[in-house]
Scaffold this motif. Sequence first.
Motif, PDB file in Angstrom:
ATOM      1  N   LYS A  45       5.206 -19.395  -4.296  1.00 37.36           N
ATOM      2  CA  LYS A  45       5.081 -18.204  -2.721  1.00 37.36           C
ATOM      3  C   LYS A  45       4.664 -17.937  -2.067  1.00 37.36           C
ATOM      4  CE  LYS A  45       8.482 -16.102  -6.595  1.00 37.36           C
ATOM      5  NZ  LYS A  45       8.616 -14.457  -7.292  1.00 37.36           N
ATOM      6  N   ASN A  46       3.806 -18.877  -2.032  1.00 36.97           N
ATOM      7  CA  ASN A  46       2.420 -18.154  -1.222  1.00 36.97           C
ATOM      8  C   ASN A  46       1.990 -17.095  -1.027  1.00 36.97           C
ATOM      9  OD1 ASN A  46       2.879 -21.491  -0.204  1.00 36.97           O
ATOM     10  ND2 ASN A  46       2.828 -20.914   1.907  1.00 36.97           N
ATOM     11  N   MET A  47       1.685 -16.990  -2.284  1.00 39.92           N
ATOM     12  CA  MET A  47       1.021 -15.347  -2.718  1.00 39.92           C
ATOM     13  C   MET A  47       0.309 -14.965  -3.134  1.00 39.92           C
ATOM     14  SD  MET A  47       4.061 -13.356  -0.877  1.00 39.92           S
ATOM     15  CE  MET A  47       4.032 -11.781  -1.321  1.00 39.92           C
ATOM     16  N   SER A  48      -0.601 -14.125  -2.824  1.00 36.05           N
ATOM     17  CA  SER A  48      -1.836 -13.332  -3.365  1.00 36.05           C
ATOM     18  C   SER A  48      -0.509 -11.848  -3.913  1.00 36.05           C
ATOM     19  CB  SER A  48      -3.082 -13.630  -2.760  1.00 36.05           C
ATOM     20  OG  SER A  48      -4.269 -12.398  -3.946  1.00 36.05           O
ATOM     21  N   TYR A  49      -1.624 -11.680  -5.302  1.00 33.00           N
ATOM     22  CA  TYR A  49      -1.300 -10.325  -5.545  1.00 33.00           C
ATOM     23  C   TYR A  49      -2.447  -9.332  -6.367  1.00 33.00           C
ATOM     24  CZ  TYR A  49       3.566 -12.014  -5.737  1.00 33.00           C
ATOM     25  OH  TYR A  49       4.682 -12.760  -5.784  1.00 33.00           O
ATOM     26  N   LEU A  50      -2.909  -8.429  -5.797  1.00 32.26           N
ATOM     27  CA  LEU A  50      -3.393  -6.975  -6.599  1.00 32.26           C
ATOM     28  C   LEU A  50      -2.845  -6.194  -6.947  1.00 32.26           C
ATOM     29  CD1 LEU A  50      -6.755  -7.250  -6.534  1.00 32.26           C
ATOM     30  CD2 LEU A  50      -6.751  -6.008  -5.004  1.00 32.26           C
ATOM     31  N   GLN A  51      -3.047  -6.488  -8.674  1.00 30.75           N
ATOM     32  CA  GLN A  51      -2.822  -5.287  -9.374  1.00 30.75           C
ATOM     33  C   GLN A  51      -3.217  -4.119  -9.671  1.00 30.75           C
ATOM     34  OE1 GLN A  51       0.575  -4.392 -11.257  1.00 30.75           O
ATOM     35  NE2 GLN A  51       0.340  -2.655 -11.657  1.00 30.75           N
ATOM     36  N   MET A  52      -3.312  -2.851  -9.654  1.00 32.48           N
ATOM     37  CA  MET A  52      -4.033  -1.769  -9.604  1.00 32.48           C
ATOM     38  C   MET A  52      -3.386  -0.656 -10.446  1.00 32.48           C
ATOM     39  SD  MET A  52      -5.238  -1.334  -5.492  1.00 32.48           S
ATOM     40  CE  MET A  52      -3.920  -0.812  -5.173  1.00 32.48           C
ATOM     41  N   ASN A  53      -4.109  -0.616 -11.952  1.00 33.84           N
ATOM     42  CA  ASN A  53      -4.007   0.014 -12.360  1.00 33.84           C
ATOM     43  C   ASN A  53      -5.112   1.931 -12.378  1.00 33.84           C
ATOM     44  OD1 ASN A  53      -1.716  -1.279 -12.516  1.00 33.84           O
ATOM     45  ND2 ASN A  53      -3.027  -2.435 -14.529  1.00 33.84           N
ATOM     46  N   SER A  54      -4.537   2.826 -13.178  1.00 30.18           N
ATOM     47  CA  SER A  54      -5.617   3.696 -13.492  1.00 30.18           C
ATOM     48  C   SER A  54      -6.164   3.644 -12.360  1.00 30.18           C
ATOM     49  CB  SER A  54      -6.862   3.285 -14.646  1.00 30.18           C
ATOM     50  OG  SER A  54      -5.913   2.843 -15.433  1.00 30.18           O
ATOM     51  N   LEU A  55      -5.914   4.323 -11.162  1.00 28.33           N
ATOM     52  CA  LEU A  55      -6.004   3.973  -9.618  1.00 28.33           C
ATOM     53  C   LEU A  55      -7.146   5.428  -9.730  1.00 28.33           C
ATOM     54  CD1 LEU A  55      -3.740   2.824  -7.814  1.00 28.33           C
ATOM     55  CD2 LEU A  55      -5.613   2.242  -7.959  1.00 28.33           C
ATOM     56  N   THR A  92      -4.061  -2.922   4.512  1.00 31.26           N
ATOM     57  CA  THR A  92      -2.509  -2.296   3.552  1.00 31.26           C
ATOM     58  C   THR A  92      -3.506  -1.026   3.529  1.00 31.26           C
ATOM     59  OG1 THR A  92      -0.983  -1.598   2.568  1.00 31.26           O
ATOM     60  CG2 THR A  92      -2.542  -3.089   1.893  1.00 31.26           C
ATOM     61  N   GLN A  93      -2.835   0.527   3.931  1.00 32.69           N
ATOM     62  CA  GLN A  93      -3.615   1.637   3.273  1.00 32.69           C
ATOM     63  C   GLN A  93      -3.237   1.812   2.292  1.00 32.69           C
ATOM     64  OE1 GLN A  93      -6.034   3.696   5.261  1.00 32.69           O
ATOM     65  NE2 GLN A  93      -6.158   4.638   2.986  1.00 32.69           N
ATOM     66  N   VAL A  94      -3.994   2.043   0.991  1.00 31.85           N
ATOM     67  CA  VAL A  94      -4.181   2.329  -0.064  1.00 31.85           C
ATOM     68  C   VAL A  94      -4.929   4.197  -0.082  1.00 31.85           C
ATOM     69  CG1 VAL A  94      -4.101   2.697  -2.504  1.00 31.85           C
ATOM     70  CG2 VAL A  94      -4.345   0.353  -1.488  1.00 31.85           C
ATOM     71  N   THR A  95      -4.053   5.110  -0.712  1.00 27.39           N
ATOM     72  CA  THR A  95      -4.306   6.660  -1.121  1.00 27.39           C
ATOM     73  C   THR A  95      -4.088   7.416  -2.723  1.00 27.39           C
ATOM     74  OG1 THR A  95      -4.335   7.251   1.830  1.00 27.39           O
ATOM     75  CG2 THR A  95      -4.338   9.179   0.430  1.00 27.39           C
ATOM     76  N   VAL A  96      -5.473   7.703  -2.737  1.00 28.78           N
ATOM     77  CA  VAL A  96      -4.765   7.514  -4.297  1.00 28.78           C
ATOM     78  C   VAL A  96      -5.470   9.750  -3.781  1.00 28.78           C
ATOM     79  CG1 VAL A  96      -5.275   7.683  -6.598  1.00 28.78           C
ATOM     80  CG2 VAL A  96      -5.538   5.882  -5.357  1.00 28.78           C
ATOM     81  N   SER A  97      -4.338   9.970  -4.276  1.00 31.81           N
ATOM     82  CA  SER A  97      -4.615  11.275  -4.560  1.00 31.81           C
ATOM     83  C   SER A  97      -5.480  11.679  -5.804  1.00 31.81           C
ATOM     84  CB  SER A  97      -3.365  12.329  -3.945  1.00 31.81           C
ATOM     85  OG  SER A  97      -2.782  11.908  -5.031  1.00 31.81           O
ATOM     86  N   SER A  98      -6.280  13.194  -6.124  1.00 33.16           N
ATOM     87  CA  SER A  98      -6.667  13.312  -6.790  1.00 33.16           C
ATOM     88  C   SER A  98      -5.775  14.849  -8.020  1.00 33.16           C
ATOM     89  CB  SER A  98      -8.297  14.513  -6.792  1.00 33.16           C
ATOM     90  OG  SER A  98      -7.652  14.697  -5.861  1.00 33.16           O
ATOM     91  N   THR A 143      -9.343   4.913  -2.485  1.00 31.65           N
ATOM     92  CA  THR A 143      -8.838   4.780  -1.241  1.00 31.65           C
ATOM     93  C   THR A 143      -9.280   4.126  -0.714  1.00 31.65           C
ATOM     94  OG1 THR A 143      -8.228   7.113  -2.737  1.00 31.65           O
ATOM     95  CG2 THR A 143      -8.315   6.753   0.055  1.00 31.65           C
ATOM     96  N   GLY A 144      -8.803   3.521   0.366  1.00 32.81           N
ATOM     97  CA  GLY A 144      -9.139   2.262   1.391  1.00 32.81           C
ATOM     98  C   GLY A 144      -8.158   1.561   1.683  1.00 32.81           C
ATOM     99  N   GLY A 149       1.030  -1.403  -0.250  1.00 31.69           N
ATOM    100  CA  GLY A 149      -0.038  -0.284   0.275  1.00 31.69           C
ATOM    101  C   GLY A 149       1.169   1.374  -0.352  1.00 31.69           C
ATOM    102  N   GLY A 150      -0.211   2.419   0.055  1.00 33.03           N
ATOM    103  CA  GLY A 150       1.136   3.745  -0.689  1.00 33.03           C
ATOM    104  C   GLY A 150       0.244   4.457  -0.578  1.00 33.03           C
ATOM    105  N   VAL A 151       0.529   6.018  -0.885  1.00 38.53           N
ATOM    106  CA  VAL A 151       0.189   7.241  -1.415  1.00 38.53           C
ATOM    107  C   VAL A 151       0.409   6.792  -2.980  1.00 38.53           C
ATOM    108  CG1 VAL A 151      -0.199   9.803  -1.212  1.00 38.53           C
ATOM    109  CG2 VAL A 151       0.591   8.030   0.935  1.00 38.53           C
ATOM    110  N   VAL A 152      -0.302   7.904  -4.150  1.00 34.79           N
ATOM    111  CA  VAL A 152      -0.711   7.374  -5.287  1.00 34.79           C
ATOM    112  C   VAL A 152      -1.461   8.132  -5.995  1.00 34.79           C
ATOM    113  CG1 VAL A 152      -2.168   5.342  -6.004  1.00 34.79           C
ATOM    114  CG2 VAL A 152       0.483   5.506  -7.446  1.00 34.79           C
ATOM    115  N   GLN A 153      -0.953   8.921  -6.848  1.00 36.08           N
ATOM    116  CA  GLN A 153      -1.554  10.179  -7.939  1.00 36.08           C
ATOM    117  C   GLN A 153      -2.335   9.270  -8.446  1.00 36.08           C
ATOM    118  OE1 GLN A 153       0.806  12.475  -9.599  1.00 36.08           O
ATOM    119  NE2 GLN A 153       0.543  14.022  -8.174  1.00 36.08           N
ATOM    120  N   ALA A 154      -3.877   9.636  -8.847  1.00 33.93           N
ATOM    121  CA  ALA A 154      -4.351   9.212  -9.580  1.00 33.93           C
ATOM    122  C   ALA A 154      -4.225   8.944 -11.541  1.00 33.93           C
ATOM    123  CB  ALA A 154      -6.286  10.175 -10.194  1.00 33.93           C
ATOM    124  N   GLY A 155      -4.584   7.719 -11.272  1.00 37.91           N
ATOM    125  CA  GLY A 155      -3.392   7.571 -12.554  1.00 37.91           C
ATOM    126  C   GLY A 155      -2.946   6.323 -13.040  1.00 37.91           C
TER     127      GLY A 155
END
Length: 116
Positions: free
Chosen positions: A75-85, A110-116, A90-91, A9-15
């Motif tokens: 790898k005992n892993m699951s992923y969520l690829q998120m594009n064009s955020l 995990t926190q995801v923040t999408v800034s406009s 946000t959540g 998670g993290g902070v990302v700009q829209a898109g």
Amino acid sequence: QVALVESGGGVVQAGGSLTLSCLASGSAFNFNFIGWYRQTPEKQRELVADIRTPNEINYLDSVKGRFTISTDSAKNMSYLQMNSLKPEDTGVYYCNVWDARWKTFWGQGTQVTVSS
């Protein structure tokens, strides 16, 4: 007992894009259900994407074409690829599984923040 740990998670700009990861430990990676949920203060926790035995994949309508759920059993892993955020993505994102005995487990989120 299954332990799930999300990361990415993290902070990302829209898109922009983020990839969330969920590491599962304490069990063989043969879950009946693997899902990613998100929660905001305004909404109940909602199911964003899931993989159901044997190979059914589902997405929330608002993320179709932008998000991709995947797993790597080696790898005992699951992923969520998120594009064009979008800001509405946000959540706090949670990993959830139902094991072979239909017991359910949650990660800490995990926190995801999408800034406009």
